[in-house]
Design an enzyme around this catalytic site. Sequence first.
Site, PDB file in Angstrom:
ATOM      1  N   GLY A  46      -8.323  14.526 -14.746  1.00  0.00           N
ATOM      2  CA  GLY A  46      -8.454  15.534 -14.295  1.00  0.00           C
ATOM      3  C   GLY A  46      -7.653  15.819 -12.916  1.00  0.00           C
ATOM      4  N   ALA A  62       0.505  21.336 -13.637  1.00  0.00           N
ATOM      5  CA  ALA A  62       1.554  20.475 -13.277  1.00  0.00           C
ATOM      6  C   ALA A  62       2.758  20.814 -14.326  1.00  0.00           C
ATOM      7  CB  ALA A  62       1.480  19.122 -12.899  1.00  0.00           C
ATOM      8  N   ASP A  97      -4.840  24.224  -8.413  1.00  0.00           N
ATOM      9  CA  ASP A  97      -4.097  23.032  -8.809  1.00  0.00           C
ATOM     10  C   ASP A  97      -2.557  23.548  -8.821  1.00  0.00           C
ATOM     11  OD1 ASP A  97      -4.943  24.858 -10.630  1.00  0.00           O
ATOM     12  OD2 ASP A  97      -5.765  23.492 -12.159  1.00  0.00           O
ATOM     13  N   SER A 121      -2.845  17.975 -15.313  1.00  0.00           N
ATOM     14  CA  SER A 121      -1.795  17.837 -15.907  1.00  0.00           C
ATOM     15  C   SER A 121      -1.273  19.119 -16.647  1.00  0.00           C
ATOM     16  CB  SER A 121      -1.997  16.689 -17.063  1.00  0.00           C
ATOM     17  OG  SER A 121      -2.916  17.096 -17.939  1.00  0.00           O
ATOM     18  N   SER A 122      -1.946  20.267 -17.017  1.00  0.00           N
ATOM     19  CA  SER A 122      -1.615  21.364 -17.596  1.00  0.00           C
ATOM     20  C   SER A 122      -1.051  22.175 -16.724  1.00  0.00           C
ATOM     21  CB  SER A 122      -3.035  22.134 -18.037  1.00  0.00           C
ATOM     22  OG  SER A 122      -3.540  21.366 -18.819  1.00  0.00           O
TER      23      SER A 122
END
Length: 324
Positions: A109, A115, A156, A112-113
């Site tokens: 969590g 980033a 994010d 990663s998507s």
Amino acid sequence: MKKHITASAPGKLMLFGEHAVVYERPCIVTAVDQRMRATVEILDAPDFLLEAPDVKVTGYKKSMKDLGVGDIPKGAKFVEIAIKNFSEKYGLETGVKVTTKSEFSSQFGFGSSSASTVCVLKALAELSGKKLSNKQLFALAYKTVLDIQGKGSGFDVAAAVYGGTLYYVIGGKKLQPLEIDSLPLIVGYSGVKADTVTLINTVKQTSNKYPRVIEGIYTEIEKIVDLAKKSLTKKDWQSVGELMNINQGYLASLGVSTRKLADMIYSARDADAYGAKLSGAGGGDCIIVLAPDAKKLAVEEAIAQASGKVIQVKTNAEGVRIEK
Ligand code: MEV
């Protein structure tokens, strides 16, 4: 013109304000020193190639004109739609090969998507000689996330682009870096993968049934975030910890805490942490704990006792950058 460029972007941890941030309240997010890397290579053929072994995508290939068309494997979506969006906005004459490599598990969590979206766009912009500002990069990456998920505050994406520790309002309406050089934070992974969109939808259902109650909770969380912002900048860790505990209470009220997360959180508190809460959507992923240095080992043991896995990260990491 260069043929390939590598960019990297940090993962993130939500410190305060998750869920409420989806409904226009502020949150505080910090970038972590575990990074996602993407190498983008110009191809002669008009193809899109992807190697993303961390998310089990290898040998993925399609024509550039088919970007976004047909069934896209989960692990390929963000990179593919990022390239499609870049191409539509800024033009892209060539084919590209992307290779991603993560320093952290996509299960944590850590974002990663987002980033990977950010570093692919950064590398593409550099390769094609477009000097995108962080604001432009954020806008295109956030659009990509919304195109795929339909929901999300973009906190994010902001952490991946700007790095550091940010006071943030949805869509980047407010984006204020906080001066915090160190944060005695301990991270515990629950071993359970959470699905953010499912959790946002669950909270929405509760909010449809009890709108005044849930709006009230968001407003209380906003007050916590504003107090936490002051306490963090003063390094008043005792107060930051107490505010984490109060924030956790409201997250439990929203229905996103779990028995496993609660066990880890109570164990950490019993080991004399300043405070502990879940971080992110809930349902699994990680907890964060603030603890005096002298209690760090005891807290780490307590997390392990509650079957959590301690992940070593530093906060306040640098935002997206081109790797030499
Ligand atoms: C998920 O990590 C945090 C949420 O607030 C969603 C978002 O802000 O996009 C639940």
